[in-house]
Motif scaffolding. Structure first.
Motif, PDB file in Angstrom:
ATOM      1  N   LEU A 242       1.092  -1.117  -0.121  1.00 64.89           N
ATOM      2  CA  LEU A 242       0.000  -0.069  -0.051  1.00 64.89           C
ATOM      3  C   LEU A 242       0.895   1.341  -0.030  1.00 64.89           C
ATOM      4  CD1 LEU A 242      -2.716   1.597   0.482  1.00 64.89           C
ATOM      5  CD2 LEU A 242      -2.645   1.151   2.808  1.00 64.89           C
ATOM      6  N   LEU A 243       0.763   2.015  -0.970  1.00 70.73           N
ATOM      7  CA  LEU A 243       1.449   3.269  -1.152  1.00 70.73           C
ATOM      8  C   LEU A 243       0.392   4.511  -0.506  1.00 70.73           C
ATOM      9  CD1 LEU A 243       3.147   3.182  -4.496  1.00 70.73           C
ATOM     10  CD2 LEU A 243       3.925   2.218  -2.586  1.00 70.73           C
ATOM     11  N   LEU A 244       0.793   4.777   0.570  1.00 74.18           N
ATOM     12  CA  LEU A 244      -0.119   5.755   1.218  1.00 74.18           C
ATOM     13  C   LEU A 244       0.010   6.988   0.505  1.00 74.18           C
ATOM     14  CD1 LEU A 244       0.659   5.027   4.915  1.00 74.18           C
ATOM     15  CD2 LEU A 244      -1.281   4.522   3.768  1.00 74.18           C
ATOM     16  N   ARG A 245      -1.052   7.904   0.408  1.00 69.42           N
ATOM     17  CA  ARG A 245      -1.000   8.914  -0.496  1.00 69.42           C
ATOM     18  C   ARG A 245      -2.086   9.905   0.043  1.00 69.42           C
ATOM     19  NH1 ARG A 245      -2.977   4.109  -2.652  1.00 69.42           N
ATOM     20  NH2 ARG A 245      -4.843   3.890  -3.155  1.00 69.42           N
ATOM     21  N   GLY A 246      -1.964  11.309  -0.667  1.00 70.48           N
ATOM     22  CA  GLY A 246      -3.000  12.071  -0.347  1.00 70.48           C
ATOM     23  C   GLY A 246      -2.903  12.493   1.107  1.00 70.48           C
TER      24      GLY A 246
END
Length: 406
Positions: A242-246
């Motif tokens: 999971l590439l955390l974003r935002g």
């Protein structure tokens, strides 16, 4: 500790589950019926079903619609596209990828109509999807073209489902940057990058992986392959990434199926890659193994399923790289995918699908409905006993049943 969910918009804001974007459609209603992929235990066709999962409903556990895909198709993961107007399922057999047509009956209840196979070219054993905002979707193929150290990523046109490109990077060509047995996939569109895991050969015996590989999502060039294991010889089998974003802290998270752990890597704005992965949670210290899925809610809570012995751990990720354990929810052996919703009386719950590939001792074949605040199991559907099937994955019938999955 009480988890503070927005009581009105929790599930609606649990936007675009299993993969997609971080936009939210407030017009998407949600109820307590869900789609499940299933495998038959009686030699009958595998397929998709609609099931009621509100323990407060009189028809709790009832299957109201079924769509058979074929014997040995083994549908595996359900996904919506960006706008939640198309439903797909990947599959370990059959045609590996299908678009599912659904409709509502006169009472507004979801009905499964048919499945259209999608041509995946030479790519075999469909795993995960990720839809992007530019009209593409990416799909991992754990089997690749069928070789002992194979694996590939398919790039598809989201409008017509045509295969645009197959991304291959054999370990034989470059042992330092490669794609092999890819399962999990995550994309950060703002940064123009995606990452896939190296899990295990589809036959579960020929080979195993212990890495994640970062790619440029536009040029499809490999940027780096990371070790996600205690050593080069530790075949940890990273399963999801999971590439955390935002608004979330900019890290990559990975779960290791055979390692039983959670790993983390910080994003480096200078190199425009991630730094090395390190272990942030050791499952063995908690008697846990077979770490599988990750879900993030809108309030920086991370839900992680551990198939052995069947738990969902809830963490606070607001202070990464510190990972704070908030509570442990008890499901059944094989705890895997999740959906979130509210019961008719307003209880905020998570439904956990308990089965991993019918692997012995990880194949309860149940769905546990657990109240998030109290941890109490409000109801369990035993699909193995009641219907002779095992659930493989789960998704909402009015849009994605989670906020961010990968």
């Amino acid at each position: 500790m009480k988890l503070k969910f927005n009581p009105l918009s929790f599930v609606i804001l649990l936007a675009f589950s299993n993969c997609q974007n971080d936009n939210h459609n407030p017009d998407l209603p949600h109820d307590s019926t869900f789609y499940i992929d299933y495998r038959s235990l009686k030699g009958l066709p595998d397929g998709i079903a609609v099931i009621e999962l509100d323990p407060e409903a009189p028809n709790f556990g009832h299957i109201s619609s079924k769509l058979e895909l074929g014997v040995g198709v083994l549908p595996h993961h359900l996904y919506y596209n960006q706008t939640a107007n198309k439903l797909y399922t990947t599959a370990l057999g059959g045609s590996y990828l299908y678009q599912i047509k659904t409709e509502k009956d006169k009472n507004g209840q979801p009905q499964l109509v048919n499945a259209t196979p999608i041509d995946t070219g030479e790519n075999k054993v469909g795993e995960n999807l990720f839809f992007t905002n530019d009209g593409r979707y990416f799909m991992t193929f754990m089997g690749g073209a069928g070789g002992p150290k194979d694996g590939s990523i398919g790039v598809f046109n989201a409008n017509n489902n045509q295969l645009i490109k197959t991304i291959k990077a054999p370990i034989q060509d470059n042992p330092n940057q490669f794609i092999m047995y890819p399962h999990g996939i995550s994309v950060n569109e703002e940064k123009g990058i995606m990452m896939v895991t190296s899990t295990i050969h589809p036959d579960l015996t020929t080979g195993m992986g212990n890495t994640c590989t970062l790619l440029d999502m536009n040029t499809y060039e490999l940027k780096e392959t990371y070790l996600v294991a205690d050593s080069q010889t530790d075949m940890s089998s990273p399963v999801e990434v999971l590439l955390l974003r935002g608004k979330f802290p900019q890290y990559a998270l990975a779960t290791t199926m055979l390692g039983g752990d959670i790993w983390i890597a910080p994003y480096n704005a200078v190199t425009k890659k991630y730094d090395a992965f390190s272990k942030i949670f050791d499952g063995s210290t908690q008697g846990l193994g077979w770490t599988l899925e990750m879900y993030i809610d809108d309030n920086s809570k991370l839900y992680v399923s551990f198939a052995d012995p069947g738990k969902v751990l809830v963490f606070d990720i607001s202070n990464l790289p510190q990972l704070k354990l908030l509570k442990t929810l008890t499901a059944d052996k094989g705890a895997h995918h999740m959906v979130f919703f509210k019961t008719k009386k307003g209880k905020e719950v998570v439904a956990v699908q308990n089965n991993l590939l019918d692997i012995p001792n990880l194949n309860s074949g149940t769905i546990s409905v657990i109240e998030i605040e109290t941890g109490k199991t409000l109801g369990t559907v035993d699909l193995r006993t009641k219907y002779g099937i095992l659930p493989e994955s789960i998704e909402g019938t009015n849009g994605p049943g989670s906020y961010m999955h990968h």
